[in-house]
Design a protein around this motif. Structure first.
Motif, PDB file in Angstrom:
ATOM      1  N   CYS A   1      11.861   3.596  -5.215  1.00 59.55           N
ATOM      2  CA  CYS A   1      11.377   3.870  -6.564  1.00 59.55           C
ATOM      3  C   CYS A   1      12.399   4.734  -7.281  1.00 59.55           C
ATOM      4  N   TYR A   2      12.838   4.271  -8.450  1.00 55.95           N
ATOM      5  CA  TYR A   2      13.757   5.033  -9.278  1.00 55.95           C
ATOM      6  C   TYR A   2      13.039   5.568 -10.507  1.00 55.95           C
ATOM      7  N   LYS A   3      13.339   6.802 -10.864  1.00 56.39           N
ATOM      8  CA  LYS A   3      12.994   7.229 -12.198  1.00 56.39           C
ATOM      9  C   LYS A   3      13.923   6.534 -13.184  1.00 56.39           C
ATOM     10  N   ARG A   4      13.430   6.298 -14.358  1.00 55.43           N
ATOM     11  CA  ARG A   4      14.190   5.609 -15.386  1.00 55.43           C
ATOM     12  C   ARG A   4      15.565   6.241 -15.614  1.00 55.43           C
TER      13      ARG A   4
ATOM     14  N   CYS B   1       8.059  10.529  -6.951  1.00 54.19           N
ATOM     15  CA  CYS B   1       8.814  10.681  -8.192  1.00 54.19           C
ATOM     16  C   CYS B   1       7.963  11.272  -9.319  1.00 54.19           C
ATOM     17  N   ALA B   2       6.783  10.704  -9.543  1.00 47.99           N
ATOM     18  CA  ALA B   2       5.965  11.080 -10.697  1.00 47.99           C
ATOM     19  C   ALA B   2       5.272  12.425 -10.522  1.00 47.99           C
TER      20      ALA B   2
ATOM     21  N   LYS C   1       0.818  -1.220   0.000  1.00 52.88           N
ATOM     22  CA  LYS C   1       0.000   0.000   0.000  1.00 52.88           C
ATOM     23  C   LYS C   1       0.851   1.268   0.000  1.00 52.88           C
ATOM     24  N   ASP C   2       2.156   1.131   0.300  1.00 47.23           N
ATOM     25  CA  ASP C   2       3.049   2.286   0.259  1.00 47.23           C
ATOM     26  C   ASP C   2       3.596   2.550  -1.139  1.00 47.23           C
ATOM     27  N   LEU C   3       3.399   1.638  -2.073  1.00 48.89           N
ATOM     28  CA  LEU C   3       3.933   1.822  -3.422  1.00 48.89           C
ATOM     29  C   LEU C   3       3.434   3.110  -4.079  1.00 48.89           C
ATOM     30  N   PRO C   4       2.128   3.435  -4.008  1.00 48.26           N
ATOM     31  CA  PRO C   4       1.674   4.685  -4.623  1.00 48.26           C
ATOM     32  C   PRO C   4       2.322   5.930  -4.016  1.00 48.26           C
ATOM     33  N   ARG C   5       2.657   5.887  -2.738  1.00 48.88           N
ATOM     34  CA  ARG C   5       3.308   7.035  -2.098  1.00 48.88           C
ATOM     35  C   ARG C   5       4.716   7.242  -2.655  1.00 48.88           C
ATOM     36  N   LEU C   6       5.447   6.154  -2.861  1.00 50.69           N
ATOM     37  CA  LEU C   6       6.772   6.256  -3.468  1.00 50.69           C
ATOM     38  C   LEU C   6       6.657   6.713  -4.922  1.00 50.69           C
ATOM     39  N   TYR C   7       5.668   6.187  -5.611  1.00 50.59           N
ATOM     40  CA  TYR C   7       5.435   6.573  -7.007  1.00 50.59           C
ATOM     41  C   TYR C   7       5.152   8.069  -7.107  1.00 50.59           C
ATOM     42  N   ASN C   8       4.285   8.568  -6.250  1.00 55.91           N
ATOM     43  CA  ASN C   8       3.923   9.985  -6.298  1.00 55.91           C
ATOM     44  C   ASN C   8       5.106  10.899  -5.993  1.00 55.91           C
TER      45      ASN C   8
END
Length: 250
Positions: free
Chosen positions: A168-171, A114-115, A105-112
């Motif tokens: 989470c890494y940006k490409r 960066c994104a 459930k923490d994945l979207p927080r890491l995504y946000n």
């Protein structure tokens, strides 16, 4: 090309108790779509077979598998996953454990981070707001906490949880790193990647998370893992001082 722009890399070795549940938890997130790449190091317990069954069923096109022969090290598993993710066009590439110590459930927080917020590397941090670790023996908590403080002191990297493995890494971060020059294969790999990203000038954010000790399966941690991390940072510091760390494009 894949539908989603994010892939979660999960290295596995003997994770049959956890693998189906973690894959369903990640792919079932509704806030954002995440694909999963499992890197299995020849698990004798049938972990890869479980993944293949899911790939042939309702998780087709969402779950992917790379099988390797034998335990080749955490760092090489992630590097294999990074190369696969870059080749397949993903923009956001995650590291995550299979045993639910990292909450999907923490994945979207890491995504946000960066994104949306524009950071290049987001770290799920156990130590940015106190010590957020559940069900670890006190000795292990102290070892991990002070190891992170030691690494920060020696390297100068402005990160509280330097050994964290939830990221989470940006490409573009991974595109800039020369994987052939990464020195460590064990958990010191986690320190080296953060340090390298920092020295290359990428923006890093720590996102507070709660780390929960695994309930199923056997931990892969050992004193030797922390020993590699503690002594390896001196080599990283020396590499920085002698300017051995540079962008692949430089």
């Amino acid at each position: 090309m894949q539908k989603n722009d994010a892939v979660v890399i999960i290295p596995t070795y003997n994770e049959k108790e956890n693998i189906e549940a973690i894959l369903r938890a990640v792919t079932g997130l509704e806030e954002h779509g995440f694909d999963v790449l499992v890197i299995d190091d020849g698990s004798p317990d049938g972990t890869a077979a479980i993944v293949k069954n899911l790939m042939e069923g309702d998780l087709k096109d969402r779950v992917h598998l790379v099988e390797r022969q034998g335990k080749l090290g955490l760092g090489t598993a992630y590097i294999a996953g990074f190369k696969w993710a870059l080749e397949h066009g993903y923009e956001y590439i995650f590291e995550m454990d299979a045993d639910f110590s990292h909450d999907p459930k923490d994945l979207p927080r890491l995504y946000n981070a960066c994104a949306v917020e524009g950071y290049d590397l987001a770290i799920g941090s156990r130590y940015i707001s106190g010590v957020n670790v559940v069900n670890w023996p006190m000795g292990r908590v102290l070892m991990s906490y002070f190891a992170s403080k030691y690494v920060r002191f020696v390297t100068g990297i402005p990160v509280n949880d330097t050994t964290a493995g939830f990221k989470c890494y940006k490409r573009r971060v991974l595109e800039a790193i020369d994987f052939d020059k990464i020195r460590f294969k064990g958990y010191a790999f986690q320190i080296e990647l953060k340090f390298t990203a920092y020295k290359l000038g990428f923006r890093i954010k720590e996102v507070p998370v709660i780390f929960v000790n695994r309930q199923l399966g056997v931990s892969k941690m050992s004193g030797g893992i922390f020993g590699e991390a503690l002594f390896g940072v001196m080599r990283l510091r020396w590499a920085a001082l002698t300017r051995q760390i540079k962008s692949k494009q430089a």
